[in-house]
Design a protein around this motif. Structure first.
Motif, short mmCIF file in Angstrom:
data_model
loop_
_atom_site.label_atom_id
_atom_site.label_comp_id
_atom_site.label_asym_id
_atom_site.label_seq_id
_atom_site.Cartn_x
_atom_site.Cartn_y
_atom_site.Cartn_z
N UNK A 66 37.51 57.57 59.90
CA UNK A 66 38.29 58.58 60.50
C UNK A 66 39.75 58.48 60.16
N UNK A 67 40.41 59.43 59.45
CA UNK A 67 41.76 59.42 59.26
C UNK A 67 42.75 60.69 59.82
N UNK A 68 43.76 60.45 59.83
CA UNK A 68 44.74 61.53 60.21
C UNK A 68 45.10 62.41 59.13
N UNK A 124 40.14 63.69 50.31
CA UNK A 124 38.81 62.92 50.81
C UNK A 124 37.88 63.98 50.91
N UNK A 125 36.64 63.58 51.19
CA UNK A 125 35.42 64.59 51.39
C UNK A 125 35.03 64.47 52.91
N UNK A 126 35.02 65.64 53.45
CA UNK A 126 34.80 65.62 54.62
C UNK A 126 33.01 65.31 55.09
N UNK A 149 39.20 67.98 50.82
CA UNK A 149 40.35 68.41 51.46
C UNK A 149 41.61 68.52 50.82
N UNK A 150 41.90 69.60 50.49
CA UNK A 150 43.04 69.93 49.65
C UNK A 150 44.24 70.59 50.77
N UNK A 151 45.26 71.20 50.27
CA UNK A 151 46.44 71.59 51.06
C UNK A 151 45.91 72.49 52.04
N UNK A 163 36.06 61.43 57.31
CA UNK A 163 35.86 61.60 55.73
C UNK A 163 35.29 60.30 55.38
N UNK A 164 35.03 60.65 53.87
CA UNK A 164 34.55 59.52 53.01
C UNK A 164 36.04 59.20 52.25
N UNK A 165 36.48 57.93 52.20
CA UNK A 165 37.74 57.68 51.57
C UNK A 165 37.70 57.81 50.17
N UNK A 166 39.05 58.15 49.61
CA UNK A 166 39.14 58.24 48.17
C UNK A 166 38.91 56.79 47.64
N UNK A 167 38.03 56.51 46.63
CA UNK A 167 37.57 55.62 46.09
C UNK A 167 38.90 54.54 45.29
#
Length: 446
Positions: free
Chosen positions: A38-40, A47-49, A190-192, A208-212
């Motif tokens: 979970x990220x702010x 990241x990918x939802x 998730x883009x702008x 989300x899945x975090x950016x690798x």
């Protein structure tokens, strides 16, 4: 997967010729998406939802004005013209964020600002440009709320020079999204705009899945960092810069490590130091059969040597450029490692074919591949290709004409041509020549 391909990479070196498809299939079979966190919102970009997000409240949450102007009843301005304006009594101001709203009765109006809620009794908004602005004279083109900005802040009369239909210049409640609607579905990057939508519906964090995290390092005692002085027999390290940029372009958080000399112990120690911040390691150089190709030696014992399932498999692929490849996992966490050849074009083409899909798989994306199209070969002479190898040629793609034009030659050192290419022509293994005007498969990398 063909009968000759192993179900998973095993440590060691194989002399068999592997197909591009089999090698990629092994990589994707071994790479697993990163665990969700979970990220702010500011940290979730890129990241990918992993969850469907529904709308808790309608957008907009109330009827509001799309213009600076006056909130009116349509009957009061019906038939209004420049010659015979409707004269209305101004009973107050309605600014954006107003809580207490005046009620607009017959013959009355409230001055309203863009985004402010439509007051009760009003049916439409007439732009300030259609009025005298309450000045009793010519039309004005801007408004400022009176001191206080609430009901009673404005008074007097305003002349309205045009009629208005019901709901004119009114943004209706729920006209963007309604409560209960699906805002974003799982799998969305998730883009702008997506971050903005999440904020607009009140979400401050998402799952989300975090950016690798991808660590890129190049090997070779001949490599010098850009900005330094070249010595005899030395060249600048371009691969680590190109591949780090490519990893970021693919969606990863990428870390570039300066070129490592041709020393197995140094390379092993460098990679082990990087594992703490790596979800994937990418090396370039030292994977062929040369006397100083130390990547194989170094990777034979990197990380936890006793961890079952770890190890790098070095392969010879039926492709050009990029014949020597390595893939496997290292360390206690079985961190994926892809070892690419050192020639700049070989390295970059290998990244596009193997590393980029692996990064996208770590992100949890369903479609991990670059787009592929069919295009007509636009060249004056046939293209030659080695028998039994799938060739990838740099090219420029004209989408309007659906044509593809080769750029530069087939040499794996021709990095200048690569900088001008936005596509790769794919010549199948069973083709040794491709005639001008032939339709070919094209991978879009631009």
């Amino acid at each position: 997967m063909s009968d000759t391909a192993a179900p998973a990479p095993a440590p060691g070196h194989h002399t068999q010729l592997w197909s591009v498809d089999d090698h990629l299939a092994d990589i994707l079979a071994a790479v697993r998406p990163l665990d969700p966190i979970e990220l702010q919102l500011p940290d979730a970009q890129g990241c990918v939802l992993v969850e469907d997000v529904t709308v808790p409240v309608a957008l907009p949450p109330f009827d509001n004005s799309s213009m600076d102007g006056y909130a009116v009843r349509t009957a009061d301005v019906s038939g209004a013209t420049e010659e015979f304006p409707a004269v209305l009594t101004v009973i107050g101001d309605v600014a954006a964020g107003s809580g207490s709203l005046p009620e607009v009765g017959p013959g009355q109006t409230a001055r309203i600002m863009t985004g402010a809620p439509l007051p009760p009794g009003a049916e439409a908004v007439v732009p300030v440009e259609w009025t005298d602005g309450g000045a009793g004279g010519g039309a004005v083109t801007s408004m400022r709320p009176a001191a206080g900005g609430g009901p009673g802040g404005a008074s007097g009369e305003v002349r309205v020079y045009r009629s208005a239909q019901a709901r004119a210049h009114v943004r209706s409640r729920g006209s963007d999204v309604r409560a209960g609607d699906l805002a974003l579905e799982a799998g969305t990057v998730l883009g702008p705009p997506q971050i903005g939508l999440l904020a607009a519906i009140g979400r401050d964090r998402v799952r989300v899945r975090p950016r690798p995290r991808v660590v890129v390092l190049s090997t070779g005692s001949e490599l010098v960092q850009p900005g330094e002085q070249l010595g005899a027999g030395q060249i600048y390290d371009s691969n680590s810069f190109a591949l780090t940029a490519a990893a970021r372009d693919a969606g990863a958080i990428a870390y570039r490590v300066g070129a490592v000399t041709d020393d197995a112990q140094t390379l092993r120690a460098t990679i082990e130091d990087q594992l703490i911040r790596a979800d994937m390691v990418v090396t370039t150089g030292g994977v062929s059969v040369g006397a100083y190709d130390v990547v194989k030696e170094a990777l034979s014992s990197v990380g936890d040597e006793d961890e079952a399932g770890s190890g790098i498999d070095f392969r010879t692929l039926a492709m050009q450029p990029g014949k020597p490849q390595g893939f496997g996992s290292i360390g206690r966490d079985h961190t994926p490692l892809l070892a690419l050849p050192g020639n700049p074009v070989s390295s970059y083409v290998s990244f596009e074919l193997f590393v980029r899909p692996a990064i996208r798989a770590l992100m949890g994306l369903k479609d991990v591949h670059r787009p592929m199209v069919r295009a007509t070969l636009a060249t004056d002479k046939p293209l030659s290709s080695p028998s039994g190898r799938r060739q990838y040629l740099r090219a420029t793609y004209d989408a309007e004409a659906a044509t593809i034009t080769p750029v530069g030659g087939a040499g794996s050192h021709l990095v200048a041509a690569l900088a001008h290419a936005d596509a790769l022509i794919v010549v199948p293994e069973d083709s040794v020549s491709v005639q001008p005007g032939t339709e070919v498969d094209v991978v879009l990398i631009g």
